[in-house]
Design a protein around this motif. Structure first.
Motif, PDB file in Angstrom:
ATOM      1  N   ASN A   1       0.858  -1.189   0.000  1.00 47.42           N
ATOM      2  CA  ASN A   1       0.000   0.000   0.000  1.00 47.42           C
ATOM      3  C   ASN A   1       0.893   1.238   0.000  1.00 47.42           C
ATOM      4  OD1 ASN A   1      -1.777   2.091   0.397  1.00 47.42           O
ATOM      5  ND2 ASN A   1      -2.524   1.384   2.391  1.00 47.42           N
ATOM      6  N   ALA A   2       1.046   1.851  -1.149  1.00 48.61           N
ATOM      7  CA  ALA A   2       1.933   3.013  -1.287  1.00 48.61           C
ATOM      8  C   ALA A   2       1.336   4.290  -0.713  1.00 48.61           C
ATOM      9  CB  ALA A   2       2.293   3.223  -2.757  1.00 48.61           C
ATOM     10  N   ARG A   3       0.091   4.240  -0.247  1.00 53.18           N
ATOM     11  CA  ARG A   3      -0.562   5.438   0.276  1.00 53.18           C
ATOM     12  C   ARG A   3      -0.449   5.554   1.797  1.00 53.18           C
ATOM     13  NH1 ARG A   3      -6.129   6.543  -2.609  1.00 53.18           N
ATOM     14  NH2 ARG A   3      -5.749   8.443  -1.446  1.00 53.18           N
ATOM     15  N   GLN A   4       0.317   4.684   2.413  1.00 44.87           N
ATOM     16  CA  GLN A   4       0.472   4.735   3.872  1.00 44.87           C
ATOM     17  C   GLN A   4       1.262   5.980   4.264  1.00 44.87           C
ATOM     18  OE1 GLN A   4       1.427   0.799   5.795  1.00 44.87           O
ATOM     19  NE2 GLN A   4       1.847   0.275   3.654  1.00 44.87           N
ATOM     20  N   SER A   5       0.909   6.558   5.390  1.00 47.18           N
ATOM     21  CA  SER A   5       1.625   7.731   5.887  1.00 47.18           C
ATOM     22  C   SER A   5       2.923   7.280   6.571  1.00 47.18           C
ATOM     23  CB  SER A   5       0.758   8.497   6.890  1.00 47.18           C
ATOM     24  OG  SER A   5       0.611   7.731   8.085  1.00 47.18           O
TER      25      SER A   5
ATOM     26  N   ILE B   1      13.400   2.899  -5.747  1.00 41.59           N
ATOM     27  CA  ILE B   1      11.982   2.738  -6.059  1.00 41.59           C
ATOM     28  C   ILE B   1      11.445   4.046  -6.618  1.00 41.59           C
ATOM     29  CG2 ILE B   1      11.581   0.988  -4.267  1.00 41.59           C
ATOM     30  CD1 ILE B   1      10.081   3.225  -2.679  1.00 41.59           C
ATOM     31  N   GLN B   2      10.275   3.963  -7.237  1.00 40.12           N
ATOM     32  CA  GLN B   2       9.525   5.122  -7.685  1.00 40.12           C
ATOM     33  C   GLN B   2       8.103   4.938  -7.184  1.00 40.12           C
ATOM     34  OE1 GLN B   2       9.722   5.121 -11.926  1.00 40.12           O
ATOM     35  NE2 GLN B   2      11.921   5.474 -11.991  1.00 40.12           N
ATOM     36  N   LEU B   3       7.506   5.984  -6.711  1.00 44.87           N
ATOM     37  CA  LEU B   3       6.116   5.916  -6.292  1.00 44.87           C
ATOM     38  C   LEU B   3       5.263   6.493  -7.413  1.00 44.87           C
ATOM     39  CD1 LEU B   3       6.414   7.089  -2.576  1.00 44.87           C
ATOM     40  CD2 LEU B   3       6.294   4.762  -3.456  1.00 44.87           C
ATOM     41  N   LYS B   4       4.432   5.640  -8.006  1.00 46.52           N
ATOM     42  CA  LYS B   4       3.567   6.090  -9.083  1.00 46.52           C
ATOM     43  C   LYS B   4       2.383   5.146  -9.219  1.00 46.52           C
ATOM     44  CE  LYS B   4       6.804   4.178 -12.437  1.00 46.52           C
ATOM     45  NZ  LYS B   4       7.504   4.480 -13.661  1.00 46.52           N
TER      46      LYS B   4
ATOM     47  N   SER C   1       3.148  -1.292 -14.728  1.00 45.49           N
ATOM     48  CA  SER C   1       3.105  -0.073 -13.925  1.00 45.49           C
ATOM     49  C   SER C   1       3.712   1.132 -14.630  1.00 45.49           C
ATOM     50  CB  SER C   1       3.819  -0.301 -12.591  1.00 45.49           C
ATOM     51  OG  SER C   1       5.186  -0.542 -12.817  1.00 45.49           O
ATOM     52  N   ASP C   2       4.388   0.934 -15.751  1.00 51.57           N
ATOM     53  CA  ASP C   2       5.071   2.028 -16.433  1.00 51.57           C
ATOM     54  C   ASP C   2       4.334   2.509 -17.680  1.00 51.57           C
ATOM     55  OD1 ASP C   2       7.174   3.802 -16.288  1.00 51.57           O
ATOM     56  OD2 ASP C   2       8.478   2.603 -17.554  1.00 51.57           O
ATOM     57  N   MET C   3       3.075   2.139 -17.843  1.00 49.63           N
ATOM     58  CA  MET C   3       2.336   2.502 -19.048  1.00 49.63           C
ATOM     59  C   MET C   3       1.858   3.940 -19.005  1.00 49.63           C
ATOM     60  SD  MET C   3      -0.039  -0.649 -19.955  1.00 49.63           S
ATOM     61  CE  MET C   3       0.430  -2.252 -19.402  1.00 49.63           C
TER      62      MET C   3
END
Length: 192
Positions: A53-57, A85-88, A182-184
């Motif tokens: 979950n990349a939206r965690q604080s 890493i990249q967050l996207k 994920s890179d589209m």
């Protein structure tokens, strides 16, 4: 007994030092000097949590990983800065109606490979492109809405590639893992 080689190295008797005479070949064979980056246990845990979950604080991550919010913020900033890493946002093309995907092996005249690869990498239907060894020179992963779109791509793009010798297509019946999605570029993908 040792001999002094061309580079001033001590070599055992009978051993010769071969140096690339052709600078172009030497340049192509040089290994990247990019230093490998290491991750400690906390870095790995942060990355695993973000993959879930990349939206965690920072606060949530800190509580889960038993670290302070400041430590998590600092570590994540370093991980991002180092390019680990990249967050996207990750696009799921099947939800948008792109139900046809395939892997294509492309055999091409080696002298025309850079030109052909440049054409393919600009096409939004090409989600992965790699020069490879084996029976093919290029491997591509492609997505389309349907077989008609794929047929049009074959007629308008593949058949016109410079130096094309042959292709072989492997239609994906079911995709089990697709991290490459994920890179589209959603805008390019949805253009008419």
């Amino acid at each position: 007994m040792c001999n002094i080689g061309r580079a001033g190295l001590m070599l055992p008797e009978g051993l010769k030092l071969n140096v690339f005479q052709d600078h172009e070949i030497g340049r192509k064979m040089r290994i990247s000097k990019k230093k490998s980056l290491s991750l400690d246990d906390l870095d790995r845990k942060i990355i695993k949590e973000l993959q879930t979950n990349a939206r965690q604080s920072y606060l949530e991550l800190g509580k889960k990983l038993h670290a302070s919010e400041g430590t998590i913020r600092y570590r994540l900033r370093l991980i991002l800065k180092r390019g680990i890493i990249q967050l996207k946002a990750a696009l799921d093309p099947s939800v948008l109606g792109f139900d046809f995907s395939c892997v294509m092996g492309i055999e091409i005249d080696i002298a025309k490979l850079p030109e052909a690869a440049s054409i393919l990498e600009k096409n939004p239907h090409v989600t992965f492109l790699s020069r490879c060894t084996g029976s093919f020179d290029i491997i591509a992963i492609l997505i389309f809405r349907n077989t008609q779109d794929f047929d049009q791509f074959m007629d308008e793009t593949i058949s016109k590639l410079p130096g094309l010798k042959r292709t072989q297509t492997f239609v994906n019946m079911r995709v089990f893992k697709a991290s490459w999605m994920s890179d589209m570029n959603v805008d390019q993908l949805l253009e008419p």
